[in-house]
Design a protein around this motif. Structure first.
Motif, PDB file in Angstrom:
ATOM      1  N   THR A 160       0.830  -1.211   0.000  1.00  0.00           N
ATOM      2  CA  THR A 160       0.000   0.000   0.000  1.00  0.00           C
ATOM      3  C   THR A 160       0.857   1.252   0.000  1.00  0.00           C
ATOM      4  N   VAL A 161       1.926   1.236   0.804  1.00  0.00           N
ATOM      5  CA  VAL A 161       2.843   2.380   0.831  1.00  0.00           C
ATOM      6  C   VAL A 161       3.484   2.572  -0.536  1.00  0.00           C
ATOM      7  N   ALA A 162       3.936   1.469  -1.132  1.00  0.00           N
ATOM      8  CA  ALA A 162       4.565   1.555  -2.451  1.00  0.00           C
ATOM      9  C   ALA A 162       3.579   2.088  -3.492  1.00  0.00           C
ATOM     10  N   LEU A 171      13.840  11.469  -5.654  1.00  0.00           N
ATOM     11  CA  LEU A 171      13.795  11.102  -4.242  1.00  0.00           C
ATOM     12  C   LEU A 171      12.650  10.132  -3.958  1.00  0.00           C
ATOM     13  N   THR A 172      11.505  10.369  -4.591  1.00  0.00           N
ATOM     14  CA  THR A 172      10.342   9.502  -4.384  1.00  0.00           C
ATOM     15  C   THR A 172      10.601   8.119  -4.958  1.00  0.00           C
ATOM     16  N   THR A 173      11.244   8.067  -6.119  1.00  0.00           N
ATOM     17  CA  THR A 173      11.567   6.781  -6.750  1.00  0.00           C
ATOM     18  C   THR A 173      12.504   5.965  -5.867  1.00  0.00           C
ATOM     19  N   ALA A 174      13.515   6.628  -5.316  1.00  0.00           N
ATOM     20  CA  ALA A 174      14.449   5.928  -4.431  1.00  0.00           C
ATOM     21  C   ALA A 174      13.745   5.415  -3.181  1.00  0.00           C
ATOM     22  N   LEU A 175      12.846   6.214  -2.650  1.00  0.00           N
ATOM     23  CA  LEU A 175      12.107   5.799  -1.455  1.00  0.00           C
ATOM     24  C   LEU A 175      11.200   4.616  -1.765  1.00  0.00           C
ATOM     25  N   ARG A 176      10.530   4.664  -2.888  1.00  0.00           N
ATOM     26  CA  ARG A 176       9.634   3.558  -3.258  1.00  0.00           C
ATOM     27  C   ARG A 176      10.429   2.261  -3.444  1.00  0.00           C
ATOM     28  N   GLU A 177      11.602   2.359  -4.040  1.00  0.00           N
ATOM     29  CA  GLU A 177      12.438   1.171  -4.210  1.00  0.00           C
ATOM     30  C   GLU A 177      12.856   0.600  -2.858  1.00  0.00           C
ATOM     31  N   GLN A 178      13.104   1.499  -1.902  1.00  0.00           N
ATOM     32  CA  GLN A 178      13.475   1.038  -0.566  1.00  0.00           C
ATOM     33  C   GLN A 178      12.310   0.300   0.092  1.00  0.00           C
ATOM     34  N   VAL A 179      11.106   0.828  -0.070  1.00  0.00           N
ATOM     35  CA  VAL A 179       9.924   0.180   0.504  1.00  0.00           C
ATOM     36  C   VAL A 179       9.684  -1.178  -0.155  1.00  0.00           C
TER      37      VAL A 179
END
Length: 612
Positions: free
Chosen positions: A43-45, A137-145
């Motif tokens: 859901t977060v992703a 930044l959002t793409t990197a965060l989504r990949e981390q999630v």
């Protein structure tokens, strides 16, 4: 009765779009929660993907910000599990928007990333958004999630630790959530705290069928509903009554969760912690244990060690000239300070490098000195004894002298189990450290209020607490309830801040040239950084700052109100204190000072010292 309450819980979950898991199966709750956890990560992703889409389309700033807010609320729903099982990833997911360098293990400076940095980019530039930068930044965060979905704890989710994580989240909401710590610009703190409570409630619901106490179940349902409703009321950030929320909602919720653990026999095994797992809530100061920071169990204080350490603390034998003891600069009648900007050097040539801090509650600090160079009180003692300007002594020579003293020899043997060579350098420092760990001061009027005595605080002091935790932003560095730089729930490494402290209090001043933590590792971002001190008993410990530049608390508050060094026009490039003015009025400043007075506690250490 119990069935109806469970049904009511599920109905409430459905109403707030929380209840998505199948009915809990006895003995399978942890497994079901792990499934929910993976689903919520998805859901977060997905919410971050929608933010990406809005950024690529260069949608209206308001729409982009709404997508961001929805993403972090989704994250908050599962924060209690991510923080507990993957604490090493928090900096890159929702850490402060500041560069980071460990220094001790690596001198590489890591750039900020994650939700807080995205918030800064979206909310601090008006309607101007660098879509490409925020998208990256959002793409990197989504990949981390997404990568988290593939990870699994080697031991799996276990019931006692799930409850531990839930209670930790209540602590986190108090100390880091409602203070604005992780939403410093958008100030979405209350709605995000409500989302975090939703996540805890969702997990707890899985265990409802195992609880054989309908009344406790009903109380818990009602408390979660009331706490969430209070957080979501239409109140501005600066007007939110944090004291009421903590005492009427957060602390009771924490206490109820502990009752669940006890009834379900899911208590966490005994561990070396600062706050005992058996504490009913974050402000239950009787459950705080300074032994959590000792080097090992063998170093823990005993009455015999403490008595010996007290005698050594007041004995000038440890100094080079036999004229200065620890108590010469840490005077009990001055709350274990000396009232000076900087103490005189032992040789009479100038002063020591920095202001003498209080030793009260020193046991609740995981690192010592203003530059955090010492891990344990024992090594701090050794450092001070050998410092030429402070005590100019030698532990090696002290051992030789103490061995000649039959009274001391007997005390050492009694304190250290009659071991061979009981009089040793290690035992000297451990004895003094044991005495210092006994100097707890956690029985202030504020503490009594938070533990049920509602007569101990005035209306002005209550207002001061709310300013401290809200508009004044004090609580984002001086974390409740210890009010030092060590944040709950883990009470791990203390924070250091670059404030831009002036060299004097003249109208035309300059930045103090003490490099602070930089002297340890030569990491550029740590230049002028100093450990955040406790504000407990601060009304007794003037003057303030590492150089003692401010003589009154009024001066300290004015300094922060102006934005630290930035407000004086002397800030270094790496100032970490927010540079915006707080715009506190006179009444608000007075209320802050009144609250500081409520943190004064002389009763507990009078018993320890036998002084004033």
């Amino acid at each position: 009765m119990k069935t109806r309450i469970i049904a009511a819980w599920i109905l409430w979950m459905t109403a707030v779009n929380l209840y998505s898991a199948p009915a809990p199966i006895t003995g399978k709750e942890a497994g079901l929660l792990e499934i929910q956890f993976r689903q919520q990560l998805h859901t977060v992703a997905d919410s971050l993907a929608m933010l990406q889409q809005a950024l690529r389309a260069k949608a209206a700033p308001q729409h982009i910000r709404q997508r961001f807010a929805a993403s972090r609320r989704a994250y908050k729903h599962t924060e209690f599990l991510i923080e507990y099982y993957y604490p090493h990833l928090i900096r890159v997911i929702n850490g402060p928007a500041l560069p980071f360098a460990d220094g001790e293990n690596s001198r590489a400076v890591l750039p900020p990333e994650g939700f807080q940095l995205i918030e800064e980019k979206l909310f601090s530039g008006g309607n101007s958004i660098d879509h490409r930068q925020v998208l990256a930044l959002t793409t990197a965060l989504r990949e981390q999630v997404l990568s988290l979905q593939e990870e699994s704890d080697p031991y799996g989710f276990m019931d006692p630790y799930i409850f531990d994580a839930m209670r930790f989240e209540i602590y986190r909401i108090i100390a880091l959530g409602i203070s604005g710590y992780d939403s410093p610009i958008a100030l979405h703190s209350m709605s995000e705290a409500a989302a975090a409570l939703q996540g805890v409630a969702t997990a707890l619901q899985l265990y409802a069928s195992r609880l054989n106490d309908p009344q406790l179940l009903q109380q818990t349902v009602s408390r979660f509903q009331a706490a969430r409703a209070y957080l979501l009321q239409p109140t501005a950030f600066n007007q939110f009554d944090r004291l009421h929320f903590i005492t009427h909602h957060a602390n009771p919720l924490s206490t109820l969760l502990l009752q669940w653990q006890q009834q379900l026999s899911l208590q966490v095994p005994a561990e070396r912690r600062i706050l005992s797992p058996d504490a009913p809530h974050l402000f239950a100061m009787a459950y705080y244990n300074a032994n959590g920071y000792t080097p090992n169990k063998e170093s823990d204080p005993t009455p015999e060690k403490t008595a010996l350490g007290k005698k050594l603390f007041y004995d000038p034998l440890l100094s080079g000239n036999r004229q200065r003891s620890c108590a010469s600069c840490h005077q009990p009648e001055r709350a274990f300070t000396d009232g000076l900007a900087k103490s005189p050097a032992l040789d009479g040539g100038g002063t020591i490098a920095r202001n003498t801090p209080t030793l009260l509650n020193v046991g609740f600090q995981s690192q010592l000195f203003y530059d955090s160079r010492s891990m344990f009180i024992e090594s701090q003692v050794a450092d001070v004894v050998h410092n030429k300007k402070e005590m100019g002594g030698s532990l090696e020579l002290a051992v030789q002298q103490l061995k000649k003293d039959t009274a001391y020899t007997a005390l050492f043997e009694r304190a250290f189990n009659y071991t061979p060579s009981a009089v040793s350098e290690e035992n000297i420092t451990n004895a003094i450290a044991s005495y210092l760990r006994s100097l707890t001061s956690l029985e202030s009027r504020f503490d009594r209020y938070m533990n049920g005595d509602t007569t101990t605080l005035t209306a002005t002091e209550k207002k001061g607490f709310n300013i401290f935790m809200g508009k004044g932003k004090c609580g984002t560095c001086h974390f409740a309830p210890l009010f030092n730089g060590v944040a709950p729930p883990y009470f791990a490494e203390p924070e250091s801040e670059v404030l831009g402290v002036p060299v004097n209090d003249h109208p035309k001043t300059r930045l103090d040239d003490d490099p602070g933590k930089y002297v340890l590792y030569r990491v550029p971002i740590q230049r002028y950084a100093f450990k955040t001190q406790s504000v407990r008993n601060s009304m007794l410990t003037a003057p303030y700052m590492h150089n003692g530049v401010f003589r009154t608390m009024e001066q300290v508050i004015d300094f922060y109100d102006k934005g630290g060094g930035a407000g004086l026009g002397i800030a270094p490039d790496n100032q970490t204190l927010p540079t915006d003015q707080l715009r506190l009025n006179r009444q608000e400043k007075q209320a802050l000072i009144a609250f500081m007075h409520s943190l004064t506690d002389t009763t507990s250490y009078k018993k320890q010292t036998g002084s004033y």
